[in-house]
Scaffold this active site. Structure first.
Site, mmCIF file in Angstrom:
data_model
loop_
_atom_site.group_PDB
_atom_site.id
_atom_site.type_symbol
_atom_site.label_atom_id
_atom_site.label_comp_id
_atom_site.label_asym_id
_atom_site.label_seq_id
_atom_site.Cartn_x
_atom_site.Cartn_y
_atom_site.Cartn_z
ATOM 1 N N SER A 554 20.997 -19.454 -37.864
ATOM 2 C CA SER A 554 19.607 -19.907 -37.482
ATOM 3 C C SER A 554 20.043 -20.480 -35.920
ATOM 4 O O SER A 554 20.309 -19.699 -35.157
ATOM 5 C CB SER A 554 19.203 -21.272 -38.519
ATOM 6 O OG SER A 554 17.924 -21.394 -38.092
ATOM 7 N N ASP A 641 12.932 -13.133 -44.560
ATOM 8 C CA ASP A 641 13.219 -14.473 -43.665
ATOM 9 C C ASP A 641 12.176 -14.598 -42.827
ATOM 10 O O ASP A 641 11.867 -13.922 -41.967
ATOM 11 C CB ASP A 641 14.371 -14.282 -42.895
ATOM 12 C CG ASP A 641 14.854 -15.579 -42.097
ATOM 13 O OD1 ASP A 641 13.961 -16.682 -42.149
ATOM 14 O OD2 ASP A 641 15.779 -15.720 -41.650
ATOM 15 N N HIS A 680 15.672 -16.916 -45.526
ATOM 16 C CA HIS A 680 16.440 -17.864 -44.567
ATOM 17 C C HIS A 680 17.680 -18.660 -45.117
ATOM 18 O O HIS A 680 18.562 -18.768 -44.347
ATOM 19 C CB HIS A 680 15.506 -18.794 -43.785
ATOM 20 C CG HIS A 680 16.042 -19.219 -42.455
ATOM 21 N ND1 HIS A 680 16.322 -18.541 -41.425
ATOM 22 C CD2 HIS A 680 16.573 -20.497 -42.005
ATOM 23 C CE1 HIS A 680 16.810 -19.392 -40.215
ATOM 24 N NE2 HIS A 680 16.901 -20.662 -40.766
#
EC number: 3.4.21.26
Length: 710
Positions: A554, A641, A680
């Site tokens: 991320s 995601d 994610h």
């Protein structure tokens, strides 16, 4: 001679965007459409090279087998009391999703209450948020599919675990707060949008609303309680005060730890909740964070960073709320960060501090703020807690790099407040006594001392020969505290590795000052801190550049990609998971606009200039020196995601392969793996987690020529 035949990828040289007088070419902007045949073909072509490469890694089978064996240990949460029953989460070891159990007493028989594994064949439906009514008789729970942030809320009657017909859709980033009469619940939803909403879309999330759902009615009849038509980015989560009289509304504008705080006295709503509530704007600016702890009548206790970057506890009397009248209950600590606070047994406060990235747990008096007791803890992290104002006991869970977890129970009615070990888990096959964890403080480029944890086998020679795995994050006020990771311990045990975790700026390790030191105009500090961590590991003989892997996800994916661009000579391997790579456009997709508080926004000229300097997508260049190439790179992302949309990684890998991958001197692979039915990371099923870490460490082993140690 090319080491890799990368796919031929179309470049649209006409795709140019102007920013403040600069023309920026964006030849892969067509990859921003996740549904086009061209994008699907691109993903397929990339996976066609990557999947065989990973499967041919000599140790992948050994790693996956060992991971499956060692990860098969029981995983428990703390018990928590709701109404007259106890609940806890438990995973026997390799179940895709953890299961919620219920007990009538701590000694009673445990029964399955909710098993998410029954909701899909492959474990890709996950529990995302839940809330019990105040009396513990009703249960609301959110489900997300394939890793998306979109949630469907369902309801159960606790007695007999009976499904109710109520269903709430269009829910994302939601609160779940029951009124104490048990009649209904506050939650957040988004307006209808064109096209699909399954987590594969990229459309932006704006105009979140606060609604109230009355149990037993259709969602179409839900009551709108708060909206912000002039402030599309605002998000407002509700919670009920401990006495049930007040609804507290925390309004956030982005990811900064600052919120407005409005409240509604439900006694001033004689007809109940029928529309927009009569909100009193207690705090109506974004100058501090106000986190509700408890209240005694109109005197409310908040944890705040207002004029206290390490946080403190204050009391605000709602009848006389002027800031000059606020009282300090527990002052700010000069160095330690107050992470969270809970009220328990009506007059106690549990405070959790972070001291040099290690947790401290204390009991204080609610009336005076005085310290009553410090709970004994090893060096590590408190990762679970339960105990509310009406409870007379607490549970808390401890973990560290070498301990998977101990759950403690403390009965607060006793004279001697001695926590007892309630549960302790051991992992067969990894003996903690063979390894050591140290914490060091190394200087960054500007002289700031940065903490770093290092875990390795006892007695190793510091001769630079060991493979090392360096992890970092550095953003959004998030502290990276010690945690137990089987996948990384296998790297230490069977790949002769050294594990390092650098607590770089941008995180919350030393409060808001540390956070601000690594955001906006200071973002380069994160990259400097991380590169200095690598240089420390090399200088001290733990590893060498060719044996060093860096990893982040991320915001940490942005970190490792930016570092690869800035210092390709410093690393042997880079694994970037679900990274933010296009810093000029991130705010245009899903919830990306919320991150402008950390990154800034390219619409503003000054911010554009910061972003252009480090944006991974815009800073790929072939190293000038003949003997320097890019490290081996593996990007990981997934089709669902909707937090950091996959287009970031797709555009970045296309750019890497075009600018660097075609060069004769680039023999290291530049690959991407795009997973399906995954997002994610939250709620990822165990089976997918095992595949992912097997890919990562097999890639590292193949690229850095690491032998498997039995």
């Amino acid at each position: 001679m090319l080491s890799f035949q990368y796919p031929d990828v179309y470049r649209d040289e006409t795709s140019v965007q102007e920013y403040h007088g600069h023309k920026i070419c964006d030849p892969y902007s067509w990859l921003e459409d996740p549904d086009s045949e061209q994008t699907k073909a691109f993903v397929e072509a990339q996976n066609k090279i990557t999947v065989p490469f990973l499967e041919q890694c000599p140790i992948r089978g050994l790693y996956k087998e060992r991971m499956t064996e060692l990860y098969d240990y029981p995983k428990y949460s703390c018990h928590f009391k709701k109404g007259k029953r106890y609940f806890y989460f438990y995973n026997t070891g390799l179940q895709n999703q953890r299961v919620l159990y219920v007990q009538d007493s701590l000694e009673g028989e445990a029964r399955v209450f909710l098993d998410p594994n029954t909701l899909s064949d492959d474990g890709t439906v996950a529990l995302r948020g839940y809330a019990f009514s105040e009396d513990g008789e009703y249960f609301a729970y959110g489900l997300s599919a394939s890793g998306s942030d979109w949630v469907t809320i369902k309801f159960m009657k606790v007695d007999g675990a009976k499904e109710l017909p109520d269903v709430l859709e269009r829910v994302k980033f939601t609160c779940m707060a029951w009124t104490h009469d048990g009649k209904g619940m506050f939650y957040n939803s988004y307006p209808q949008q064109d096209g699909k909403s399954d987590g594969t879309e990229t459309s932006t999330n704006l105009h979140q609303k606060l609604c109230y759902h009355v149990l037993g009615t259709d969602q179409s009849e839900d009551i709108l309680c708060a909206e912000f038509p002039d402030e599309p980015k605002w998000m407002g989560g509700a919670e009920l005060s401990d006495d049930g009289r007040y609804v507290l509304l925390s309004i956030w504008e982005g990811c900064d730890p600052v919120n407005r705080l409005w409240y509604c006295d439900l006694q001033q709503e004689p007809n109940g909740i029928t529309g927009i509530l009569k909100w009193v704007k207690l705090i109506d600016n974004f100058e501090g964070e106000y986190d509700y702890v408890t209240n005694e009548g109109t005197v409310f206790t908040f944890k705040t960073n207002r004029n206290s970057p390490n946080y403190r506890l204050i009391n605000i009397d709602f009848t006389d709320p002027d800031e000059s009248k606020w009282k300090v209950l527990v002052p700010e600590h000069e160095k330690d960060v107050l992470e969270w606070v809970a009220c328990v047994r009506s007059n106690f406060l549990v405070l959790c501090y972070l001291h040099d990235v290690k947790n401290i747990l204390q009991l204080h008096d609610l009336t005076t703020g005085a310290l009553l007791k410090t709970f004994p803890l090893d060096v590590g992290s408190v990762v679970g807690y339960s105990g509310r104002k009406k409870d007379s006991e607490i549970f808390y869970q401890f973990t560290s790099f070498l301990s998977p977890g101990v759950i403690y129970h403390c009965d607060l009615t006793k004279e001697e407040l001695e926590p007892m070990v309630f549960r302790e888990v051991t992992v067969k096959g990894i003996d903690a006594a063979d390894y050591q964890t140290i914490q060091i403080f190394y200087p960054s480029k500007d002289g700031t001392k940065i903490p770093m944890f290092i875990v390795h086998k006892k007695g190793i020679k510091l001769d630079g020969s060991h493979p090392a795995f360096l992890y970092g994050y550095g953003g959004f006020n998030i502290s990276i505290t010690p945690n137990y990771s089987v996948s990384r311990l296998i790297f230490v045990r069977h790949m002769g590795g050294v594990l390092a975790v650098a607590n770089i700026r941008g995180g919350g390790e030393y409060g808001e000052t540390w956070h601000k030191g690594g955001i906006l105009a200071n973002k380069q500090n994160c990259f400097d801190d991380f590169q200095c961590a690598a240089e420390y590991l090399i200088k001290e003989g733990y590893t060498s550049p060719k044996r060093l892997t860096i990893n982040g996800g991320s915001n940490g994916g942005l970190l490792v990609a930016a570092c690869a661009n800035q210092r390709p000579d410093l690393f042997g391997c880079v694994i970037a998971q679900v990274g933010v790579m296009d810093m000029l456009k991130f705010h245009k997709f899903t919830i990306g606009h919320a991150w402008t508080t950390d990154y800034g926004c390219s619409d503003t000229k000054q911010h554009f200039e910061w972003l252009l300097k480090y944006s991974p997508l815009h800073n790929v260049k072939l190293p000038e020196a003949d003997d320097i190439q890019y490290p081996s790179m593996l990007l990981l992302t997934a089709d669902h995601d909707d937090r950091v949309v996959p287009l970031h990684s797709l555009k970045f890998i296309a750019t890497l392969q075009y600018i660097v991958g075609r060069s004769r001197k680039q023999s290291n692979p530049l690959l991407i793996h795009v997973d399906t039915k995954a997002g994610h990371g939250a709620g990822k099923p165990t089976a997918k987690v095992i595949e992912e870490v097997s890919d990562m460490f097999a890639f590292i082993a193949r690229c850095l020529n690491i032998e498997w140690i039995q």
